[in-house]
Design an enzyme around this catalytic site. Structure first.
Site, PDB file in Angstrom:
ATOM      1  N   LYS A  53       0.847  -1.206   0.000  1.00 43.52           N
ATOM      2  CA  LYS A  53       0.000   0.000   0.000  1.00 43.52           C
ATOM      3  C   LYS A  53       0.879   1.252   0.000  1.00 43.52           C
ATOM      4  O   LYS A  53       0.634   2.203  -0.752  1.00 43.52           O
ATOM      5  CB  LYS A  53      -0.932  -0.002   1.230  1.00 43.52           C
ATOM      6  CG  LYS A  53      -2.079  -1.000   1.083  1.00 43.52           C
ATOM      7  CD  LYS A  53      -2.902  -1.186   2.352  1.00 43.52           C
ATOM      8  CE  LYS A  53      -3.936  -2.294   2.098  1.00 43.52           C
ATOM      9  NZ  LYS A  53      -4.752  -2.663   3.249  1.00 43.52           N
ATOM     10  N   GLN A  97      -5.087  -1.639   9.433  1.00 43.18           N
ATOM     11  CA  GLN A  97      -4.967  -2.944   8.774  1.00 43.18           C
ATOM     12  C   GLN A  97      -5.618  -4.023   9.642  1.00 43.18           C
ATOM     13  O   GLN A  97      -5.352  -4.105  10.845  1.00 43.18           O
ATOM     14  CB  GLN A  97      -3.481  -3.265   8.521  1.00 43.18           C
ATOM     15  CG  GLN A  97      -3.252  -4.506   7.689  1.00 43.18           C
ATOM     16  CD  GLN A  97      -3.797  -4.397   6.267  1.00 43.18           C
ATOM     17  OE1 GLN A  97      -3.821  -3.329   5.664  1.00 43.18           O
ATOM     18  NE2 GLN A  97      -4.248  -5.514   5.723  1.00 43.18           N
ATOM     19  N   ASP A 120     -11.362   2.989   3.911  1.00 44.38           N
ATOM     20  CA  ASP A 120     -11.741   1.582   3.773  1.00 44.38           C
ATOM     21  C   ASP A 120     -13.266   1.438   3.650  1.00 44.38           C
ATOM     22  O   ASP A 120     -13.763   0.401   3.204  1.00 44.38           O
ATOM     23  CB  ASP A 120     -11.305   0.794   5.023  1.00 44.38           C
ATOM     24  CG  ASP A 120     -10.059  -0.039   4.800  1.00 44.38           C
ATOM     25  OD1 ASP A 120      -9.812  -0.451   3.659  1.00 44.38           O
ATOM     26  OD2 ASP A 120      -9.349  -0.287   5.794  1.00 44.38           O
TER      27      ASP A 120
HETATM   28  N1  GUN Z   1      -7.264  -6.846   5.647  1.00 50.59           N
HETATM   29  C1  GUN Z   1      -7.599  -7.559   4.537  1.00 50.59           C
HETATM   30  N2  GUN Z   1      -8.195  -6.760   3.629  1.00 50.59           N
HETATM   31  C2  GUN Z   1      -8.244  -5.523   4.182  1.00 50.59           C
HETATM   32  C3  GUN Z   1      -8.732  -4.272   3.715  1.00 50.59           C
HETATM   33  O1  GUN Z   1      -9.280  -4.130   2.615  1.00 50.59           O
HETATM   34  N3  GUN Z   1      -8.592  -3.235   4.583  1.00 50.59           N
HETATM   35  C4  GUN Z   1      -8.010  -3.375   5.804  1.00 50.59           C
HETATM   36  N4  GUN Z   1      -7.939  -2.288   6.582  1.00 50.59           N
HETATM   37  N5  GUN Z   1      -7.554  -4.522   6.261  1.00 50.59           N
HETATM   38  C5  GUN Z   1      -7.656  -5.584   5.444  1.00 50.59           C
END
Ligand code: GUN
Length: 288
Positions: A53, A97, A120
């Site tokens: 990311k 996350q 998100d």
């Molecule tokens: N863990 C797995 N997929 C995601 C996501 O799309 N966002 C976040 N914050 N954590 C994740």
């Protein structure tokens, strides 16, 4: 006949190139989009996702920062950090996350994020907005799937979409987004009785169960669009999806591969949501 492959890497590249222009536009006006990522613990998969990311932010010109916490950090420490980020004008998007360690209450952490920075789309307010068809931020993975469908001119209105999986991150928002576009939606899980009787009726089949190759060719309607959100590691180290790609591609009309399908789209849509958040700030400044 073999299905047309929906190439997530190529689409992600196109979307990133389009949205880079919007980043440049914001920077010209003195606003650099900013994303803060919080990671708690040292889950190897999460560590890789966060690294990717941050790299993607850097490539498109988004400022980013990572806040790392040890696996036994308290929830209050994390909440304090989010509080500061909510007030930080350099930061337009905040992402925690997942998964968090078991002693955390996910909803308490996520709802402490300012709704306008919840890139998100997991804050309960933003989930509610999605339910009512007025999404503020669309969750990144299903948003990426919608873009893949659009870029391949897959029609959605009036089609029967079957989503296999009911997670808050993929299955549920995916169903809502397809519904908002006029699909007739059925939500199944990996435990649905006689799952094939549902999947075989799907014009659009989205699978997000985390079970390697559970959807086989006999479970697919000829010509259907098959979107595989799964990513599983086989004993031989190879990656595979929740769909048995080799057999499914002989019956589907369109299909996403794993890797190189939905995966590259998730981070791309996170970039887009961060850019949207920064553009909204710019619009608000403009109105003052
Ligand atoms: N863990 C797995 N997929 C995601 C996501 O799309 N966002 C976040 N914050 N954590 C994740």
């Amino acid at each position: 006949m073999s299905a047309q492959i929906i190439d997530g890497k190529t689409i992600a590249g196109q979307v990133r190139a389009e949205w880079k222009l919007r980043v440049d536009n914001l920077i010209e006006k003195g606003i650099t989009p900013g994303l803060a990522v919080l990671i708690v613990g040292d889950d190897p998969a999460s560590t890789i996702y966060v690294r990717n990311k941050i790299k993607a932010c850097s490539n498109i010109g988004i400022y980013s920062e990572v806040h790392r916490f040890s696996g036994n950090a308290s929830q209050d420490e994390v909440l304090d950090c989010i509080k500061k980020l909510n007030r930080n004008e350099k930061i337009h998007g905040i992402l925690v996350q997942l998964p968090l360690p078991l002693h955390f209450k996910n909803d308490q952490v996520i709802t402490s994020i300012a709704t306008e920075k919840d890139v998100d789309g997991f804050h309960l307010y933003n989930v509610g907005a999605l339910v009512t068809g007025n999404a503020i931020f669309s969750p990144c993975t299903p948003y990426g799937v919608m873009v893949m469908l659009e870029k391949n001119n897959v029609s959605i209105e009036g089609q029967h979409a079957v989503v296999v999986g009911r997670s808050n991150i993929v299955g549920k928002p995916m169903a809502l987004m397809l519904l908002a576009q006029g699909a007739t939606v059925t939500v199944c899980t990996s435990k649905t009785k006689n799952l094939a009787s549902f999947t075989r009726n799907a014009d659009i089949l989205v699978v997000a169960t985390g079970r390697a190759k559970m959807i086989t060719a006999e479970m697919i309607k000829p010509g259907a669009t098959v979107i595989d959100v799964g990513i599983n590691r086989l004993p031989d180290g190879k990656l595979c999806g929740d769909v048995d790609f080799e057999s499914a591609k002989e019956i589907a009309g369109y299909i996403t591969p794993v890797p190189g399908g939905v995966g590259p789209m998730t981070i791309t849509m996170l970039l887009c949501n961060t850019i949207i958040a920064a553009e909204r700030v710019q619009t608000n400044i403009g109105q003052v």
